[in-house]
Design a protein around this motif. Structure first.
Motif, PDB file in Angstrom:
ATOM      1  N   LEU A 229       0.782  -1.277  -0.001  1.00  0.00           N
ATOM      2  CA  LEU A 229       0.016  -0.031   0.037  1.00  0.00           C
ATOM      3  C   LEU A 229       0.849   1.179  -0.138  1.00  0.00           C
ATOM      4  O   LEU A 229       0.244   2.303  -0.197  1.00  0.00           O
ATOM      5  CB  LEU A 229      -0.844   0.104   1.133  1.00  0.00           C
ATOM      6  N   GLY A 232       2.774   6.489   1.910  1.00  0.00           N
ATOM      7  CA  GLY A 232       1.693   7.136   2.086  1.00  0.00           C
ATOM      8  C   GLY A 232       0.568   6.557   2.879  1.00  0.00           C
ATOM      9  O   GLY A 232       0.078   7.465   3.594  1.00  0.00           O
ATOM     10  N   PHE A 233       0.147   5.448   2.897  1.00  0.00           N
ATOM     11  CA  PHE A 233      -0.942   4.681   3.555  1.00  0.00           C
ATOM     12  C   PHE A 233      -0.427   4.816   5.021  1.00  0.00           C
ATOM     13  O   PHE A 233      -1.357   4.940   5.849  1.00  0.00           O
ATOM     14  CB  PHE A 233      -1.291   3.305   3.105  1.00  0.00           C
ATOM     15  N   ARG A 236      -0.927   8.066   6.507  1.00  0.00           N
ATOM     16  CA  ARG A 236      -1.968   8.640   6.812  1.00  0.00           C
ATOM     17  C   ARG A 236      -3.121   8.354   7.624  1.00  0.00           C
ATOM     18  O   ARG A 236      -3.932   8.431   7.775  1.00  0.00           O
ATOM     19  CB  ARG A 236      -2.716   8.917   5.392  1.00  0.00           C
ATOM     20  N   LEU A 237      -2.328   6.962   8.374  1.00  0.00           N
ATOM     21  CA  LEU A 237      -3.327   6.262   9.318  1.00  0.00           C
ATOM     22  C   LEU A 237      -3.591   7.381  10.510  1.00  0.00           C
ATOM     23  O   LEU A 237      -2.801   8.080  10.788  1.00  0.00           O
ATOM     24  CB  LEU A 237      -2.355   5.196  10.095  1.00  0.00           C
ATOM     25  N   TYR A 239      -6.700   7.564   9.097  1.00  0.00           N
ATOM     26  CA  TYR A 239      -7.531   7.844   8.217  1.00  0.00           C
ATOM     27  C   TYR A 239      -7.638   6.795   6.931  1.00  0.00           C
ATOM     28  O   TYR A 239      -8.540   6.301   6.338  1.00  0.00           O
ATOM     29  CB  TYR A 239      -7.322   9.315   7.562  1.00  0.00           C
ATOM     30  N   SER A 240      -6.409   6.672   6.473  1.00  0.00           N
ATOM     31  CA  SER A 240      -6.235   5.801   5.385  1.00  0.00           C
ATOM     32  C   SER A 240      -6.567   4.153   5.492  1.00  0.00           C
ATOM     33  O   SER A 240      -7.048   3.428   4.628  1.00  0.00           O
ATOM     34  CB  SER A 240      -4.731   5.632   5.059  1.00  0.00           C
ATOM     35  N   GLU A 243     -10.121   3.355   4.325  1.00  0.00           N
ATOM     36  CA  GLU A 243     -10.126   3.181   2.838  1.00  0.00           C
ATOM     37  C   GLU A 243      -9.875   1.801   2.425  1.00  0.00           C
ATOM     38  O   GLU A 243     -10.147   1.333   1.475  1.00  0.00           O
ATOM     39  CB  GLU A 243      -9.307   4.174   1.938  1.00  0.00           C
TER      40      GLU A 243
END
Length: 303
Positions: A229, A232-233, A236-237, A239-240, A243
């Motif tokens: 992933l 970037g994944f 952004r935890l 929030y990511s 997704e």
């Protein structure tokens, strides 16, 4: 009985005319739901004060959102106000601020103490963002009031600022807003639509404890996340994690687990306990299934 009126908010003058046209100030029981797209904190607080200036008896709940819907159409980046008047229903709302040491389960019980009584039928629960203790809050509510219907969600975060929630008491970017509807004769129908589609390889949890995974196929979970992933994944935890959840087949059903944060030794914390030997896959929303499910549920709602 309940009747709703919706407005795409532009300015105070337009709001005053809308209030007068629908005689909203005459109703003793009024709930305002404000889903305000990209409004930042000061703008949202100004809107809160404007609404309460003209409708001081109203109860208010809302926050940042995306894809607001009005008259069956999506209206991006414009605040949508929904005014609902009730007959024989009492409404209460409150804003609960979350601190670093907040116990989610106890907060859920506090919500019940303050907002739930023998006539309460529904709680609307909105979180400013995906707190790791949100499940604990809901568990605390359920422990004391298992028959209450709960609806709500997590507010949308913008790149420029955290998401905000609002009630008539104020606004916050670190908390939970709750409104209660008190009327045991109120007809309530709830729906959830979260169909997920598995993607990529299947992995095995080789080391875990409670809500923490320490090894996946013998590797550190952070390495697996970075490989499949990307960094970037991870950055952004949590929030990511909303997704791309993990999907597990358990007791003949698919269950989603949301990755919340990176923990010690390259492990991850997920939303629910997970067991060694369980097989997991990454997942994405199954759009076709969600659309079909929504149509079916809406038809049932009209029956």
């Amino acid at each position: 009985m309940a009747t709703s009126f919706q407005l795409i908010y532009e300015n105070e003058g337009q709001l005053i005319k809308f209030i007068n046209d629908h005689e909203l100030a005459q109703y003793p029981t009024l709930l305002i739901q404000a889903y305000v797209s990209q409004m930042e904190g000061q703008e949202l607080d100004t809107l809160r004060n404007t609404l309460l200036k003209h409708l001081p008896k109203a109860k208010l709940i809302g926050g940042n959102s995306r894809g607001e819907i009005i008259d069956g159409r999506v209206s991006e980046r414009k605040p949508i106000l929904t005014f609902t008047v009730f007959d024989k229903t009492n409404i209460h709302s409150n804003l609960f601020t979350i601190q670093k040491d907040t116990n989610g389960f106890q907060l859920g019980q506090t919500i019940v103490k303050e907002l739930v009584n023998s006539e309460t039928k529904v709680l609307i629960v909105l979180a400013s963002y995906h707190y790791s203790l949100l499940n604990d809050v809901l568990s605390g509510i359920y422990e004391w009031s298992p028959d209450i219907h709960i609806v709500g969600g997590v507010m949308a975060e913008e790149a420029s600022h955290h998401s905000f929630i609002v009630t008539q008491q104020g606004i916050t970017s670190h908390g939970i807003a709750v409104a209660s509807l008190d009327n045991q004769n109120l007809y309530v129908k709830t729906m959830v639509n979260a169909d997920w589609q598995e993607i990529g390889s299947t992995f095995t949890v080789t080391k875990s404890k409670n809500q923490r995974i320490y090894e996946i196929d013998g590797k550190k979970p952070v390495q697996v996340l970075k490989t499949y992933l990307g960094q970037g994944f991870i950055n952004r935890l949590p929030y990511s994690g909303l997704e791309f959840p993990l999907l597990i087949h358990r007791n003949g059903k698919k269950k989603e687990f949301f990755i919340k944060r990176i923990v010690d030794f390259g492990g991850v914390q997920v939303s629910d306990p997970i067991f060694e030997g369980e097989e997991i896959t990454f997942a994405i929303p199954n759009i076709e299934s969600q659309v079909n499910s929504s149509i079916k549920q809406l038809k049932n709602l009209k029956l």
